[in-house]
Write a protein that holds these residues in place. Sequence first.
Motif, PDB file in Angstrom:
ATOM      1  N   ASP A  82       0.813  -1.171   0.062  1.00 19.87           N
ATOM      2  CA  ASP A  82       0.119  -0.117   0.069  1.00 19.87           C
ATOM      3  C   ASP A  82       1.041   1.423   0.030  1.00 19.87           C
ATOM      4  O   ASP A  82       1.962   1.226   0.768  1.00 19.87           O
ATOM      5  CB  ASP A  82      -0.805   0.144   1.241  1.00 19.87           C
ATOM      6  CG  ASP A  82      -1.871   0.921   1.209  1.00 19.87           C
ATOM      7  OD1 ASP A  82      -3.042   0.837   0.810  1.00 19.87           O
ATOM      8  OD2 ASP A  82      -1.538   2.172   1.758  1.00 19.87           O
TER       9      ASP A  82
ATOM     10  N   SER B 206       0.272   4.152   1.041  1.00 18.01           N
ATOM     11  CA  SER B 206       0.336   5.141   2.094  1.00 18.01           C
ATOM     12  C   SER B 206       1.590   5.085   3.043  1.00 18.01           C
ATOM     13  O   SER B 206       2.513   4.074   2.748  1.00 18.01           O
ATOM     14  CB  SER B 206      -0.782   4.642   3.110  1.00 18.01           C
ATOM     15  OG  SER B 206      -0.473   3.363   3.594  1.00 18.01           O
ATOM     16  N   ARG B 207       1.668   6.079   3.840  1.00 15.54           N
ATOM     17  CA  ARG B 207       2.994   6.189   4.697  1.00 15.54           C
ATOM     18  C   ARG B 207       3.283   4.968   5.798  1.00 15.54           C
ATOM     19  O   ARG B 207       4.214   4.462   5.876  1.00 15.54           O
ATOM     20  CB  ARG B 207       2.806   7.216   5.554  1.00 15.54           C
ATOM     21  CG  ARG B 207       4.207   7.692   6.320  1.00 15.54           C
ATOM     22  CD  ARG B 207       3.769   8.933   7.110  1.00 15.54           C
ATOM     23  NE  ARG B 207       4.978   9.403   8.067  1.00 15.54           N
ATOM     24  CZ  ARG B 207       6.026  10.101   7.956  1.00 15.54           C
ATOM     25  NH1 ARG B 207       5.990  10.456   6.513  1.00 15.54           N
ATOM     26  NH2 ARG B 207       7.108  10.281   8.690  1.00 15.54           N
ATOM     27  N   LYS B 208       2.066   4.438   5.949  1.00 16.79           N
ATOM     28  CA  LYS B 208       2.068   3.022   6.841  1.00 16.79           C
ATOM     29  C   LYS B 208       2.608   1.756   6.073  1.00 16.79           C
ATOM     30  O   LYS B 208       3.376   1.252   6.478  1.00 16.79           O
ATOM     31  CB  LYS B 208       0.541   2.802   7.537  1.00 16.79           C
ATOM     32  CG  LYS B 208       0.645   1.637   8.393  1.00 16.79           C
ATOM     33  CD  LYS B 208      -0.759   1.475   8.885  1.00 16.79           C
ATOM     34  CE  LYS B 208      -0.913   0.074   9.738  1.00 16.79           C
ATOM     35  NZ  LYS B 208      -2.189   0.081  10.378  1.00 16.79           N
TER      36      LYS B 208
ATOM     37  N   ASP C 265      -5.023  -0.387   7.014  1.00 16.49           N
ATOM     38  CA  ASP C 265      -5.429  -0.167   8.524  1.00 16.49           C
ATOM     39  C   ASP C 265      -6.806  -1.215   8.625  1.00 16.49           C
ATOM     40  O   ASP C 265      -7.553  -1.494   7.869  1.00 16.49           O
ATOM     41  CB  ASP C 265      -6.135   1.364   8.595  1.00 16.49           C
ATOM     42  CG  ASP C 265      -5.002   2.108   8.653  1.00 16.49           C
ATOM     43  OD1 ASP C 265      -3.856   1.752   8.961  1.00 16.49           O
ATOM     44  OD2 ASP C 265      -5.236   3.599   8.373  1.00 16.49           O
TER      45      ASP C 265
ATOM     46  N   SER D 170      -3.905   3.366  -2.178  1.00 19.63           N
ATOM     47  CA  SER D 170      -3.307   3.884  -1.176  1.00 19.63           C
ATOM     48  C   SER D 170      -4.674   3.894  -0.121  1.00 19.63           C
ATOM     49  O   SER D 170      -5.703   4.396  -0.502  1.00 19.63           O
ATOM     50  CB  SER D 170      -2.723   5.191  -1.467  1.00 19.63           C
ATOM     51  OG  SER D 170      -2.295   5.748  -0.144  1.00 19.63           O
ATOM     52  N   SER D 171      -4.427   3.837   1.139  1.00 21.33           N
ATOM     53  CA  SER D 171      -5.401   3.901   1.952  1.00 21.33           C
ATOM     54  C   SER D 171      -5.234   4.406   3.385  1.00 21.33           C
ATOM     55  O   SER D 171      -4.058   4.255   3.883  1.00 21.33           O
ATOM     56  CB  SER D 171      -6.217   2.777   2.051  1.00 21.33           C
ATOM     57  OG  SER D 171      -5.503   1.796   2.763  1.00 21.33           O
ATOM     58  N   CYS D 172      -6.214   4.986   4.048  1.00 19.76           N
ATOM     59  CA  CYS D 172      -5.848   5.358   5.476  1.00 19.76           C
ATOM     60  C   CYS D 172      -7.450   5.571   6.203  1.00 19.76           C
ATOM     61  O   CYS D 172      -8.227   6.043   5.712  1.00 19.76           O
ATOM     62  CB  CYS D 172      -5.182   6.645   5.851  1.00 19.76           C
ATOM     63  SG  CYS D 172      -5.028   7.300   7.415  1.00 19.76           S
TER      64      CYS D 172
ATOM     65  N   HIS E 289      -3.566   6.004  14.749  1.00 17.83           N
ATOM     66  CA  HIS E 289      -5.218   5.724  14.232  1.00 17.83           C
ATOM     67  C   HIS E 289      -6.169   5.361  15.214  1.00 17.83           C
ATOM     68  O   HIS E 289      -7.322   4.732  14.953  1.00 17.83           O
ATOM     69  CB  HIS E 289      -5.057   4.592  13.155  1.00 17.83           C
ATOM     70  CG  HIS E 289      -4.135   4.669  11.875  1.00 17.83           C
ATOM     71  ND1 HIS E 289      -2.622   4.760  12.150  1.00 17.83           N
ATOM     72  CD2 HIS E 289      -4.483   5.008  10.719  1.00 17.83           C
ATOM     73  CE1 HIS E 289      -2.368   5.064  10.853  1.00 17.83           C
ATOM     74  NE2 HIS E 289      -3.289   5.272  10.119  1.00 17.83           N
TER      75      HIS E 289
ATOM     76  N   ILE F  47      -9.286   8.107   3.847  1.00 19.78           N
ATOM     77  CA  ILE F  47      -8.538   8.498   2.594  1.00 19.78           C
ATOM     78  C   ILE F  47      -8.204   7.189   1.809  1.00 19.78           C
ATOM     79  O   ILE F  47      -7.778   6.200   2.388  1.00 19.78           O
ATOM     80  CB  ILE F  47      -7.308   9.207   2.964  1.00 19.78           C
ATOM     81  CG1 ILE F  47      -7.263  10.380   3.677  1.00 19.78           C
ATOM     82  CG2 ILE F  47      -6.504   9.411   1.688  1.00 19.78           C
ATOM     83  CD1 ILE F  47      -5.839  10.887   4.120  1.00 19.78           C
TER      84      ILE F  47
ATOM     85  N   HIS G 194      -7.292   5.685  -2.150  1.00 16.82           N
ATOM     86  CA  HIS G 194      -6.955   6.099  -3.668  1.00 16.82           C
ATOM     87  C   HIS G 194      -7.343   4.902  -4.539  1.00 16.82           C
ATOM     88  O   HIS G 194      -6.910   3.817  -4.300  1.00 16.82           O
ATOM     89  CB  HIS G 194      -5.683   6.638  -3.691  1.00 16.82           C
ATOM     90  CG  HIS G 194      -5.176   7.902  -3.077  1.00 16.82           C
ATOM     91  ND1 HIS G 194      -4.008   8.462  -3.263  1.00 16.82           N
ATOM     92  CD2 HIS G 194      -6.237   8.828  -2.462  1.00 16.82           C
ATOM     93  CE1 HIS G 194      -4.028   9.592  -2.459  1.00 16.82           C
ATOM     94  NE2 HIS G 194      -5.301   9.597  -2.179  1.00 16.82           N
TER      95      HIS G 194
ATOM     96  N   ASP H  91      -2.910  13.531  -1.048  1.00 20.34           N
ATOM     97  CA  ASP H  91      -3.092  12.829   0.201  1.00 20.34           C
ATOM     98  C   ASP H  91      -3.470  13.789   1.283  1.00 20.34           C
ATOM     99  O   ASP H  91      -4.000  13.297   2.421  1.00 20.34           O
ATOM    100  CB  ASP H  91      -1.824  12.093   0.620  1.00 20.34           C
ATOM    101  CG  ASP H  91      -2.014  11.211   1.857  1.00 20.34           C
ATOM    102  OD1 ASP H  91      -1.500  11.397   2.932  1.00 20.34           O
ATOM    103  OD2 ASP H  91      -2.952  10.142   1.735  1.00 20.34           O
TER     104      ASP H  91
END
Length: 233
Positions: free
Chosen positions: A19, A21-23, A27, A47-49, A77, A104, A106, A219
Amino acid sequence: MDRNAEFKRWKAQGLSKADLSRKGSVDEDVVELVQLLNGREQYFTTSSCAGRIILLDGNINGFEVQKQNCCWLLVTHKPCVKDDVIVALKKANGDAILKFEPLILHVQCRQLQDAQILAIRSTHGLEVPLSHKGKLMVTEEYIDFLLKIANQKMEENKKRIERFYNCLQHALEKETITNSHPKEKIKDKNNSSYTHKKKRNPEACGKCIEENDKELENDDDPGISVTIFPEDY
């Protein structure tokens, strides 16, 4: 070139990567939503959050924070407590900003009609400056007040994710039924795309999501960003 086959290949490549995302992973609160989209041949997520509370330290130009130039002092989170923020603020050298960001997501879409189902955006966010040049500009009592608001938004965000999942599942199921009945599909084409979306199920979904035709660009914008499979890919 068969665009469906090409999109399928592109999707396989995208899902084979982490993914974005920054993580670097999905999640827990959006796993089912991501699986729902990736289980459909016309979508895949990049990408996801699920939603987060973050404390950023960086330079501010007109109070517009650019994440790529900031130091992430705190990110969670889960609900956040004052002591964690106070400890993180001691590391701030610039202008620290406390933010809450909702879901978030994408998504890459095969074609326009697929993207229209996901044309939504949320404004359920929070962004407050706390320090300037490393100096705390607010009281600890105010920070505690802000965190209560941010944590409430976090809980509401989880409820919205669940409602959105249910609405999206219903819309996709109805889309499948419509596609299996060509006569109904031809009739629907006589209506505008906006009218078509309104008629999906206003009772079930009209209260769940807020439509917005503007595509998200980065983002920093909470909501769903959709990218349509390019013609010349």
